[in-house]
Design an enzyme around this catalytic site. Structure first.
Site, short mmCIF file in Angstrom:
data_model
loop_
_atom_site.label_atom_id
_atom_site.label_comp_id
_atom_site.label_asym_id
_atom_site.label_seq_id
_atom_site.Cartn_x
_atom_site.Cartn_y
_atom_site.Cartn_z
N HIS A 46 19.87 46.16 3.65
CA HIS A 46 19.64 45.17 4.72
C HIS A 46 20.48 45.42 5.96
CE1 HIS A 46 17.05 42.82 2.18
NE2 HIS A 46 18.00 42.56 1.30
N ASP A 74 13.22 47.18 -4.27
CA ASP A 74 13.91 45.89 -4.31
C ASP A 74 12.92 44.79 -3.91
OD1 ASP A 74 17.07 44.85 -4.06
OD2 ASP A 74 15.65 43.65 -2.89
N HIS A 120 13.34 42.33 -2.05
CA HIS A 120 13.48 41.98 -0.63
C HIS A 120 13.17 43.19 0.24
CE1 HIS A 120 16.28 39.27 -2.88
NE2 HIS A 120 15.73 38.36 -2.08
N ASP A 162 15.61 43.06 -8.61
CA ASP A 162 15.40 41.62 -8.46
C ASP A 162 13.93 41.23 -8.40
OD1 ASP A 162 15.37 42.99 -6.06
OD2 ASP A 162 16.86 41.70 -5.06
ZN LIG Z 1 16.98 42.21 -3.16
#
Ligand SMILES: [Zn+2]
Length: 311
Positions: A125, A162, A164, A246
């Site tokens: 991120h 992931d 996200h 996740d």
């Molecule tokens: Zn994540």
């Protein structure tokens, strides 16, 4: 050839506030899972600290200085609502980056077949000048640039599974025609980016948003229809995985319904593709995964496939 496992004790000294999902215990659980007898043949290596020049492959000097300056001498400091630093955070992040670069070096040198980097904080991120989402430096993107600049590669694939969106990796590689960034992620979900129409400065970004509550069947169909054909067209010389776990159905931060078997299938497919195009060269670096038991089991399943495929 063996599979290398890169880790460093500094991952345990980046301390987040009580109740924070991106916690020291994540690494402890992974280490416990990978200490079982069937993982004895892993080639365990220490993740070295990266240099300033490594970080500057993707970030401006001002970001490096701001992160270094922000580290507290005691307690905890919040860079935003999610992203915290403690004494030791910079060192941990530098070893996470350095571990990933050393993994690239080891795989490129043919010393190991593939590698997993079990360090934290995660990186996908972090944008050029913006730490966010538990991340300080863009580990996977820096590793991709390292492979291009120092190993002379001209086709490096980064696959981010992931849950996200890897907004940071996407931003850092947006204008990099030598890379192909492919991300699958739940949408809608924080950080809200990663729509299919985000395709990079050189058609070098592919985003695959997946709806909440979808399971491994949709993931597999999506990868077979979109991701694997794109990777075959690109013919990567190295595959870097932003390995977040996740998307697991037990994860508390998102609502996808993947299982360990889905991570196994995905790892097998990506390793087989790497075997076809680049001698099996895969470097996998830990991103998210916040249910401690699901994380440990999923990492173990992922690393077991890496070991099988490294031959
Ligand atoms: Zn994540």
């Amino acid at each position: 050839m063996p599979t290398a496992l890169f880790s460093h004790e500094s991952s345990l000294t980046h301390v987040t506030p009580p109740g924070h999902p991106e916690q020291v215990a994540r690494i402890a659980h992974i280490q416990e899972a990978l200490s079982q007898p069937d993982f004895q043949i892993l080639e365990r290596r220490s993740a070295p600290e990266c240099s300033d020049a490594d970080i500057l492959l993707c970030h401006p000097q001002s970001h490096l200085e701001a992160i270094t300056r922000a580290e507290p001498t005691s307690g905890s400091v919040a860079l935003d609502a999610d992203t915290h630093m403690s004494p030791g955070s910079v060192k941990a992040a530098r070893h996470a980056v350095g571990g990933c670069l050393a993994a690239v070096d080891a795989v490129m040198a043919g010393e190991v077949g593939n590698a997993f980097v079990a360090c934290r904080p995660p990186g996908h991120h972090a944008e050029q000048s913006t730490p966010m989402g538990f991340c300080l430096f863009g580990t996977a993107a820096i590793a991709a640039r390292h492979a291009m600049e120092r190993h002379g590669l001209s086709r490096v694939a980064v696959v981010d599974f992931d849950v996200h969106h890897g907004n940071g990796t996407q931003a850092l590689l947006w204008d990099e025609p030598r890379s192909l960034f492919i991300g699958s992620h739940q949408n809608p979900l924080w950080p809200g980016t990663g729509l299919a129409e985000e395709t990079g400065g050189h058609n070098n970004v592919m985003n695959l948003p997946l709806p909440p509550h979808s399971d491994g069947r949709l993931m597999r169909a999506t990868y077979e229809a979109e991701v694997f054909p794109a990777l075959k067209r690109f013919a990567p010389e190295l595959v870097i995985l932003s390995a977040g776990f996740d998307a697991h159905r037990d994860d508390p931060l998102a609502q996808l319904e993947w299982t360990e078997a889905d991570f196994v299938w995905l790892t097998e497919q990506l390793c087989d593709l790497a075997a076809t195009y680049c001698g099996g060269r895969v470097v996998s670096t830990l991103e998210g995964g916040y249910d401690l038991n699901a994380l440990a089991a999923s990492v173990a399943a992922h690393v077991r496939v890496l070991m099988e495929r490294a031959g």
